[in-house]
Design a protein around this motif. Sequence first.
Motif, PDB file in Angstrom:
ATOM      1  N   GLY A 156       0.769  -1.158   0.011  1.00  0.00           N
ATOM      2  CA  GLY A 156       0.063   0.020  -0.146  1.00  0.00           C
ATOM      3  C   GLY A 156       1.072   1.234  -0.125  1.00  0.00           C
ATOM      4  N   SER A 157       0.330   2.279  -0.697  1.00  0.00           N
ATOM      5  CA  SER A 157       0.976   3.609  -0.536  1.00  0.00           C
ATOM      6  C   SER A 157       0.389   4.354   0.530  1.00  0.00           C
ATOM      7  N   VAL A 158       0.971   4.381   1.675  1.00  0.00           N
ATOM      8  CA  VAL A 158       0.300   4.825   2.964  1.00  0.00           C
ATOM      9  C   VAL A 158       0.969   6.234   3.520  1.00  0.00           C
ATOM     10  N   GLY A 159       0.280   7.201   3.280  1.00  0.00           N
ATOM     11  CA  GLY A 159       0.875   8.482   3.951  1.00  0.00           C
ATOM     12  C   GLY A 159       1.278   8.656   5.319  1.00  0.00           C
ATOM     13  N   GLU A 160       1.873   9.442   5.734  1.00  0.00           N
ATOM     14  CA  GLU A 160       2.025   9.948   7.400  1.00  0.00           C
ATOM     15  C   GLU A 160       0.656   9.939   7.933  1.00  0.00           C
ATOM     16  N   PRO A 161       0.655   9.702   9.222  1.00  0.00           N
ATOM     17  CA  PRO A 161      -0.375   9.552  10.279  1.00  0.00           C
ATOM     18  C   PRO A 161      -0.824  11.223  10.157  1.00  0.00           C
ATOM     19  N   THR A 162      -2.164  11.279  10.170  1.00  0.00           N
ATOM     20  CA  THR A 162      -2.746  12.785  10.373  1.00  0.00           C
ATOM     21  C   THR A 162      -3.496  12.821  11.641  1.00  0.00           C
ATOM     22  N   ALA A 163      -3.016  13.502  12.534  1.00  0.00           N
ATOM     23  CA  ALA A 163      -3.832  13.427  14.018  1.00  0.00           C
ATOM     24  C   ALA A 163      -4.933  14.749  13.915  1.00  0.00           C
ATOM     25  N   ARG A 164      -5.871  14.298  14.300  1.00  0.00           N
ATOM     26  CA  ARG A 164      -7.093  15.437  14.384  1.00  0.00           C
ATOM     27  C   ARG A 164      -7.269  16.033  15.615  1.00  0.00           C
ATOM     28  N   ALA A 165      -7.959  17.046  15.787  1.00  0.00           N
ATOM     29  CA  ALA A 165      -8.213  17.686  17.142  1.00  0.00           C
ATOM     30  C   ALA A 165      -9.011  16.976  18.073  1.00  0.00           C
ATOM     31  N   GLU A 166      -9.925  15.878  17.536  1.00  0.00           N
ATOM     32  CA  GLU A 166     -10.782  15.292  18.575  1.00  0.00           C
ATOM     33  C   GLU A 166      -9.920  13.920  18.978  1.00  0.00           C
ATOM     34  N   GLY A 167      -8.590  13.840  18.762  1.00  0.00           N
ATOM     35  CA  GLY A 167      -7.761  12.891  19.086  1.00  0.00           C
ATOM     36  C   GLY A 167      -7.739  11.333  18.428  1.00  0.00           C
ATOM     37  N   LEU A 168      -8.196  11.795  17.149  1.00  0.00           N
ATOM     38  CA  LEU A 168      -8.253  10.539  16.158  1.00  0.00           C
ATOM     39  C   LEU A 168      -7.130  10.666  15.436  1.00  0.00           C
ATOM     40  N   THR A 169      -6.595   9.631  14.738  1.00  0.00           N
ATOM     41  CA  THR A 169      -5.233   9.494  13.956  1.00  0.00           C
ATOM     42  C   THR A 169      -5.596   8.584  12.703  1.00  0.00           C
ATOM     43  N   THR A 170      -5.445   9.234  11.412  1.00  0.00           N
ATOM     44  CA  THR A 170      -5.862   8.591  10.223  1.00  0.00           C
ATOM     45  C   THR A 170      -4.686   8.296   9.516  1.00  0.00           C
ATOM     46  N   LEU A 171      -4.923   7.300   8.730  1.00  0.00           N
ATOM     47  CA  LEU A 171      -3.813   6.882   7.802  1.00  0.00           C
ATOM     48  C   LEU A 171      -4.555   7.055   6.136  1.00  0.00           C
ATOM     49  N   HIS A 172      -4.035   7.750   5.254  1.00  0.00           N
ATOM     50  CA  HIS A 172      -4.533   7.813   3.907  1.00  0.00           C
ATOM     51  C   HIS A 172      -3.724   6.814   3.061  1.00  0.00           C
ATOM     52  N   VAL A 173      -4.552   5.866   2.544  1.00  0.00           N
ATOM     53  CA  VAL A 173      -4.050   4.801   1.587  1.00  0.00           C
ATOM     54  C   VAL A 173      -4.361   5.252   0.242  1.00  0.00           C
ATOM     55  N   ALA A 174      -3.340   5.713  -0.417  1.00  0.00           N
ATOM     56  CA  ALA A 174      -3.623   5.950  -1.932  1.00  0.00           C
ATOM     57  C   ALA A 174      -3.512   4.895  -3.038  1.00  0.00           C
ATOM     58  N   ASP A 175      -4.349   3.743  -2.437  1.00  0.00           N
ATOM     59  CA  ASP A 175      -4.754   2.717  -3.530  1.00  0.00           C
ATOM     60  C   ASP A 175      -5.476   3.332  -4.677  1.00  0.00           C
TER      61      ASP A 175
END
Length: 170
Positions: free
Chosen positions: A46-65
């Motif tokens: 997978g082409s996975v971006g850097e983790p993105t932290a959001r203000a609500e305490g959530l973290t997201t990984l974007h997978v550029a498939d």
Amino acid sequence: MRLPVLLAVLTLAAGPARAQTPPPAAVSTNGVSVAEARTWLTDLGGSVGEPTARAEGLTTLHVADQPLPWNLTFYACGPSLCDDVQYSAVFSGPVTPDQINAWNREHRFLKAFFVPATGGEQAGAVVQYDVVLTSVGTGQLQEPTVVWLQLLREFAQGLAATAPADSSAQ
């Protein structure tokens, strides 16, 4: 007649302090770390971006498939592990509420939400798949990821097959 008495006794037994004081948050010993999940997805190609932290305490990984990029969002994270994840993807139109309702009526697991058109853009959809992790490590992501990718592809193909005719093409 005994039910009201039983309810009254149970209410009194709970006491006002218990009813108003939530239990302390438990630290999860199940789940996966964001870094482990990112490494695992990358190792799978997978082409996975850097983790993105959001203000609500959530973290997201974007997978550029390509052609279907998607996100993996981590919830209920403790100091090192997150025991709740959500796969999601966004689709741009043309999409109709009837398409979304038909998908939700006929399918389980992956749920779709209609996003109305705003600011001159076409309507779209968001699809999500929630997973509670019950052990430790990335091995528990294997099956949910396979289910996600299969249903994501099926959803996209269904949208394409039932897309409304473009009225601007003559």
